[in-house]
Design a protein around this motif. Structure first.
Motif, short mmCIF file in Angstrom:
data_model
loop_
_atom_site.label_atom_id
_atom_site.label_comp_id
_atom_site.label_asym_id
_atom_site.label_seq_id
_atom_site.Cartn_x
_atom_site.Cartn_y
_atom_site.Cartn_z
N ALA A 67 8.16 -10.78 -4.99
CA ALA A 67 8.78 -9.49 -5.30
C ALA A 67 8.75 -8.57 -4.08
O ALA A 67 9.70 -7.81 -3.83
CB ALA A 67 8.06 -8.85 -6.48
N GLU B 146 14.39 -15.97 -8.61
CA GLU B 146 15.23 -14.83 -9.01
C GLU B 146 14.31 -13.64 -9.29
O GLU B 146 13.30 -13.79 -9.98
CB GLU B 146 16.05 -15.19 -10.24
CG GLU B 146 16.94 -16.42 -10.05
CD GLU B 146 17.50 -16.92 -11.36
OE1 GLU B 146 17.28 -16.24 -12.39
OE2 GLU B 146 18.16 -17.98 -11.36
N VAL B 147 14.68 -12.48 -8.77
CA VAL B 147 13.80 -11.31 -8.85
C VAL B 147 14.57 -10.13 -9.43
O VAL B 147 15.69 -9.83 -9.00
CB VAL B 147 13.24 -10.94 -7.46
CG1 VAL B 147 12.28 -9.74 -7.58
CG2 VAL B 147 12.53 -12.12 -6.83
N HIS C 157 8.83 -9.54 -0.88
CA HIS C 157 9.89 -9.99 0.04
C HIS C 157 11.25 -9.44 -0.40
O HIS C 157 12.04 -8.98 0.43
CB HIS C 157 9.95 -11.52 0.07
CG HIS C 157 8.70 -12.17 0.57
ND1 HIS C 157 7.89 -11.60 1.52
CD2 HIS C 157 8.12 -13.37 0.24
CE1 HIS C 157 6.86 -12.41 1.77
NE2 HIS C 157 6.99 -13.47 1.01
N HIS C 158 11.48 -9.48 -1.70
CA HIS C 158 12.75 -8.96 -2.24
C HIS C 158 12.88 -7.46 -1.93
O HIS C 158 13.96 -6.99 -1.53
CB HIS C 158 12.79 -9.21 -3.74
CG HIS C 158 14.06 -8.75 -4.40
ND1 HIS C 158 15.28 -9.36 -4.20
CD2 HIS C 158 14.29 -7.71 -5.26
CE1 HIS C 158 16.21 -8.74 -4.90
NE2 HIS C 158 15.64 -7.74 -5.56
N SER D 273 11.64 -11.71 5.70
CA SER D 273 11.55 -11.63 4.24
C SER D 273 12.71 -12.36 3.58
O SER D 273 12.55 -12.91 2.48
CB SER D 273 11.52 -10.17 3.79
OG SER D 273 10.34 -9.53 4.25
N VAL E 110 9.78 -12.14 -11.92
CA VAL E 110 10.06 -13.18 -10.93
C VAL E 110 10.21 -14.50 -11.67
O VAL E 110 9.29 -14.94 -12.36
CB VAL E 110 8.95 -13.28 -9.88
CG1 VAL E 110 9.25 -14.40 -8.88
CG2 VAL E 110 8.79 -11.95 -9.15
N LEU F 126 11.70 -15.23 1.04
CA LEU F 126 12.19 -15.15 -0.34
C LEU F 126 12.94 -16.42 -0.72
O LEU F 126 12.72 -17.00 -1.79
CB LEU F 126 13.09 -13.92 -0.49
CG LEU F 126 13.76 -13.73 -1.84
CD1 LEU F 126 12.73 -13.54 -2.95
CD2 LEU F 126 14.72 -12.53 -1.80
N ARG F 127 13.80 -16.86 0.16
CA ARG F 127 14.62 -18.04 -0.13
C ARG F 127 13.79 -19.31 -0.23
O ARG F 127 14.05 -20.18 -1.07
CB ARG F 127 15.67 -18.20 0.97
CG ARG F 127 16.70 -19.29 0.71
CD ARG F 127 17.64 -19.41 1.89
NE ARG F 127 17.00 -20.02 3.05
CZ ARG F 127 17.54 -20.04 4.26
NH1 ARG F 127 18.71 -19.47 4.49
NH2 ARG F 127 16.91 -20.62 5.26
N THR G 138 13.83 -6.94 1.72
CA THR G 138 15.23 -7.27 2.04
C THR G 138 16.16 -6.14 1.63
O THR G 138 17.22 -5.95 2.24
CB THR G 138 15.67 -8.57 1.34
OG1 THR G 138 15.61 -8.40 -0.08
CG2 THR G 138 14.81 -9.74 1.76
#
Length: 317
Positions: A106, A177-178, A108-109, A236, A165, A240-241, A112
């Motif tokens: 979360a 997916e966040v 990292h999201h 990030s 998450v 995240l990916r 971004t």
């Protein structure tokens, strides 16, 4: 017994050869040597040659890549703190691996979406966490956590966030997916500091270039800190990916940074970053082409995983 005899003979041979060499040196001008001396010289030469052969190291048995490059025949996945943690649903211990890992995703999201050279968020604390298996195939984590802006230092205010998450369980890796909500996030906007930084470096007198941020002692000049934070935000996107239920990524160093020309009035930078996966203790290297401006934010235009082993063909996930 044989080893004792062998050692004794070696000792006697050494003393005889040593004495012979001394006689050769002392009698070098006394005329021709006798036949026994010539025989002893030949024996000593042979003994020294055999000694050198015995002491010479054997060539390597294999020229194949080391095991760390070849990989184990049946590699085990990184393990969480406990098997009970990994399989548990319902309320989770906030300090354990599953809750912390989901909160990092979360985070990292969040970076971004809202990170910049003067804003990068770090996880402060996970307050509550729970997990549930979903019928579609995967596990969903519900989180309540707080973050701080690293650029503001320890004195910066904490930002309270909640997130869901979802880690899909598919044959091929698919990023989580966040859904994220943070209080007071609407107050985050471009600053005068960011605009001044942009104007200074968008058309610099000389291109920015640096290595090892921070260095091996943890040092980094103040001028390079915005570039490090920008790299952390760009990383990030990768973290995240690439995240899964068995990973927990963090950027440990900017290996290199090189500024590129841009025709779009963007700050364009080539980064090589080192990412650390906590469960496996693996260091992964990525090359990123990153653009940034106060108006358009951070964009990662190109990514390239750089394996440390020449035969590797794909990223860990």
């Amino acid at each position: 017994m044989l080893s004792v005899i062998h050692t004794h003979l070696e000792s006697v041979s050494s003393r005889l050869c040593y004495a012979t060499v001394l006689r050769f040196i002392n009698s070098s001008s006394s005329g021709p040597r006798s036949s026994p001396e010539r025989i002893m010289k030949a024996f000593c030469s042979l003994w020294l040659l055999l000694s050198l052969v015995e002491l010479s190291p054997a060539p390597p048995a294999s020229q194949e890549p080391p095991l760390v490059c070849r990989g184990a025949t049946d590699p085990a996945p990184p393990q969480p703190e406990t098997q009970e943690d990994m399989a548990s649903t319902g309320d989770l211990e906030p300090t354990h691996f599953p809750a912390r890992r989901a909160a990092q995703v979360a985070l990292h999201h969040l970076n971004t979406l809202h990170g910049s050279p003067f804003r990068v968020f770090g996880l402060q604390q996970v307050h509550k966490a729970s997990a549930e298996d979903v019928a579609a195939g995967g596990r969903k984590y519900s989180l309540d956590f707080s973050v701080t802006d690293w650029a503001s230092g320890s004195a910066g205010p904490a930002l309270r966030c909640s997130a869901e998450v979802m880690f899909p369980r598919t044959q091929q890796h698919s990023g989580p997916e966040v859904q994220l909500r943070c209080e007071a996030l609407q107050q985050v906007s471009s600053t005068a500091e960011e605009h001044a930084f942009y104007q200074k470096y968008v058309t610099p007198d000389s291109a920015v270039s640096a290595q090892h941020l921070p260095d091996s002692y943890g040092n980094m000049s103040e001028d390079m800190q915005p570039f490090w934070r920008l790299a952390r935000v760009a990383a990030s996107f990768i973290m995240l990916r690439e995240s899964s239920e068995n990973t927990e990524f963090n950027m440990v160093q900017v290996a290199s940074i090189t500024q590129q020309e841009s025709s779009e009035k963007q700050l364009m930078l080539d980064y090589v970053v080192l990412l650390h996966d906590l469960p496996s203790q693996e260091i992964v290297q990525w090359k990123l082409l990153v653009s940034w401006s106060p108006d358009r934010g951070v964009r990662v235009l190109q990514t390239e995983w750089q394996p440390r082993c020449p035969h590797a063909t794909k990223p860990p996930n």
